[in-house]
Design a protein around this motif. Structure first.
Motif, short mmCIF file in Angstrom:
data_model
loop_
_atom_site.label_atom_id
_atom_site.label_comp_id
_atom_site.label_asym_id
_atom_site.label_seq_id
_atom_site.Cartn_x
_atom_site.Cartn_y
_atom_site.Cartn_z
N GLY A 35 0.83 -1.20 0.00
CA GLY A 35 0.00 0.00 0.00
C GLY A 35 0.86 1.25 0.00
N ALA A 36 1.92 1.25 0.81
CA ALA A 36 2.80 2.43 0.89
C ALA A 36 3.46 2.69 -0.47
N VAL B 58 0.90 4.23 -2.78
CA VAL B 58 0.64 5.64 -2.47
C VAL B 58 1.73 6.52 -3.05
N VAL B 59 2.98 6.16 -2.77
CA VAL B 59 4.10 7.01 -3.22
C VAL B 59 4.15 7.05 -4.74
N GLN C 285 1.13 9.08 -6.06
CA GLN C 285 1.29 10.51 -5.73
C GLN C 285 2.33 11.14 -6.65
N ARG D 201 0.27 13.56 -8.60
CA ARG D 201 0.30 14.75 -7.72
C ARG D 201 -1.10 15.04 -7.19
N ASN D 202 -1.86 13.99 -6.96
CA ASN D 202 -3.23 14.17 -6.48
C ASN D 202 -3.42 13.35 -5.21
N LEU D 203 -3.61 14.07 -4.10
CA LEU D 203 -3.73 13.44 -2.79
C LEU D 203 -4.87 12.43 -2.75
N GLY D 204 -6.01 12.81 -3.30
CA GLY D 204 -7.18 11.94 -3.24
C GLY D 204 -6.95 10.63 -3.99
N ALA E 288 -4.11 9.26 -4.73
CA ALA E 288 -3.06 8.47 -4.07
C ALA E 288 -3.62 7.71 -2.87
N ILE E 289 -4.49 8.36 -2.07
CA ILE E 289 -5.08 7.68 -0.91
C ILE E 289 -5.91 6.48 -1.37
N GLY F 129 -3.73 3.62 -2.46
CA GLY F 129 -3.11 2.92 -1.34
C GLY F 129 -4.08 1.97 -0.66
N VAL F 130 -5.29 2.46 -0.40
CA VAL F 130 -6.29 1.61 0.26
C VAL F 130 -6.63 0.42 -0.62
N VAL G 24 -3.82 -2.19 -0.48
CA VAL G 24 -3.84 -2.97 0.77
C VAL G 24 -4.98 -3.98 0.73
N TRP G 25 -6.12 -3.52 0.25
CA TRP G 25 -7.29 -4.38 0.13
C TRP G 25 -6.98 -5.60 -0.73
N GLY H 190 -10.83 16.53 -5.29
CA GLY H 190 -9.58 16.03 -4.75
C GLY H 190 -9.57 15.98 -3.23
N PRO I 223 -11.62 12.35 -0.76
CA PRO I 223 -11.15 11.17 0.00
C PRO I 223 -10.55 11.54 1.36
N PRO J 186 -8.86 -2.48 5.57
CA PRO J 186 -7.93 -1.71 4.74
C PRO J 186 -8.22 -0.21 4.72
N PHE K 253 -6.04 2.10 6.50
CA PHE K 253 -4.74 2.44 5.92
C PHE K 253 -4.77 3.84 5.32
N ALA L 205 -1.86 6.46 4.41
CA ALA L 205 -1.74 6.84 3.00
C ALA L 205 -1.77 8.36 2.84
N LEU M 106 1.54 9.73 3.95
CA LEU M 106 2.60 9.38 2.98
C LEU M 106 2.54 10.26 1.75
N VAL N 265 5.33 12.96 0.12
CA VAL N 265 5.87 13.02 -1.24
C VAL N 265 5.93 14.47 -1.69
N ASP O 288 0.07 21.06 -3.10
CA ASP O 288 -0.26 19.63 -3.09
C ASP O 288 -1.12 19.19 -1.93
#
Lengths: 101, 266
Positions: A68-69, A72-73, A76, A80-83, A85-86, A89-90, A93-94, B33, B36, B175, B178, B182, B185, B189, B264
């Motif tokens: 998951g990590a 995310v990285v 991202q 460059r979009n936080l939403g 990327a989250i 990641g989820v 993991v799922w 954006g 989430p 999950p 997480f 996330a 993290l 970045v 960001d």
């Protein structure tokens, strides 16, 4: 629709501290320049804080957390979009947990 | 786009309703954006036992996503007043230099326009106001408008998150939890300025937090100890590098304080 006293007090404490950072920072830093070490430390605080936050769960976590990590990285960096990327990641993991059974 | 007069005689800072509305409108593309992250904060608030009213109140008057998420992670019953305040301080101290960096606008404002605008300042509104200022904008209402637009979005997202969380019980270890790791993290970045500057401090912060955690120290101590040690190392490295390398041109070191990676964050 309940508002408990202890919760209200915690929220108010956070509000006062946060407003002090927003407005007090402007009022103070406009008048005095902090010593260079403090100035540099303030700039390093957020990154170090988030590193200190994510390290224990990742170190304690199983390999799905690491997948998951990575997701995310990677996402991202790519979007460059936080939403997004989250969510990635989820989802990673799922998926990894499902694979692990 | 009409070009501004090259010798604009009047460079006064103004504060208009039109500027506020334009700022608020400019936030609309960001709403999706934010969803989430807002959902995560709402869901965690519900999981930690906060009522809908408490969750919305926190979003409305604290209005700082990362600080809210961190405080909620440390949440206990009864509410941890000191730990929550400390979490807010450590996460939000980054906003202290932002107002000073926008002094060109803020110094011209008085009363509620100044102190109210400061109350709505977040990473995004700071970054967008800096961009607007550099493009020659002189309507300080823009900063308030962006802050208010994002505030509405934040309230909506966390409220929806809380409603969703209470409608669907999310079991521990799911999950979905997480998402808070996330979120942090992906913020990291955006903050990353390269291995020379950040690798050492971040590794030290993380390792110290893990060690303190393993040693069984209570909740905010591992976090704070790791953070302060990492930040101190970062400051030390930065000042040492500056001392070794003479400044290329006079005055370049005295640039305005910068916020973290403009652009960001929610």
């Amino acid at each position: 629709m309940e508002l408990r006293l202890d919760v209200l007090l915690a929220i108010l404490a956070m509000t006062v501290v946060t407003y002090a950072c927003r407005a007090g920072g402007y009022a103070v830093l406009r008048a005095v320049r902090p010593p260079p070490f403090v100035d540099a430390m303030l700039r390093h605080l957020p990154g170090a804080l988030f590193a200190a936050y994510v390290a224990p769960p990742l170190v304690a976590g199983s390999w799905p957390a690491w997948i998951g990590a990575l997701a995310v990285v990677g996402v991202q960096l790519g979007t460059r979009n936080l939403g997004v990327a989250i969510c990635a990641g989820v989802a990673a993991v799922w998926g990894a947990q499902a694979l692990a059974g | 786009m009409e070009g501004p007069a090259p010798h604009a005689p009047d460079r006064r800072v103004i504060f208009t309703r039109a500027g506020i509305l334009r700022g608020a409108r400019d936030t609309l593309p960001l709403w999706l954006g934010m969803l989430p992250f807002g959902l995560v904060v709402g869901i965690i608030a519900d999981a930690k036992g906060l009522t809908f009213l408490e969750t919305v109140l926190m979003s409305a008057i604290v209005y700082a996503g990362a600080a809210q998420l961190l405080a909620l992670e440390l949440w206990t019953d009864p509410a941890p007043i000191g730990a929550a305040a400390l979490a807010a301080l450590v996460v939000n101290i980054r906003m202290a230099p932002m107002g000073a960096a926008l002094a060109g606008w803020l110094d011209r404002l008085r009363g509620w326009r100044l102190w109210g605008t400061l109350a709505t300042m977040v990473d995004h509104s700071f970054a967008m106001a800096v961009r607007e200022q550099r493009a020659g904008g002189r309507d300080a209402g823009y900063l308030l408008g962006v802050g208010l637009g994002l505030w509405v979005a934040w309230l909506l997202c966390t409220a929806i998150g809380h409603l969703a969380g209470s409608a669907v019980r999310v079991p521990p270890g799911h999950p979905l939890y997480f998402a808070s790791v996330a979120a942090f993290l992906s913020i990291m970045v955006g903050l990353w300025r390269g291995p020379r500057v950040d690798l050492g401090p971040w590794v030290v912060a993380g390792l110290l937090a893990v060690a303190a955690h393993r040693a069984g120290l209570p909740a905010p101590v591992p976090l704070l100890g790791g953070t302060l040690a990492g930040a101190a190392l970062g400051a030390w490295i930065e000042l040492r590098d500056q001392a070794r390398r003479p400044p290329p041109a006079a005055g370049s070191a005295a640039s305005a304080p910068q916020g973290p990676a403009p652009g960001d964050r929610g």
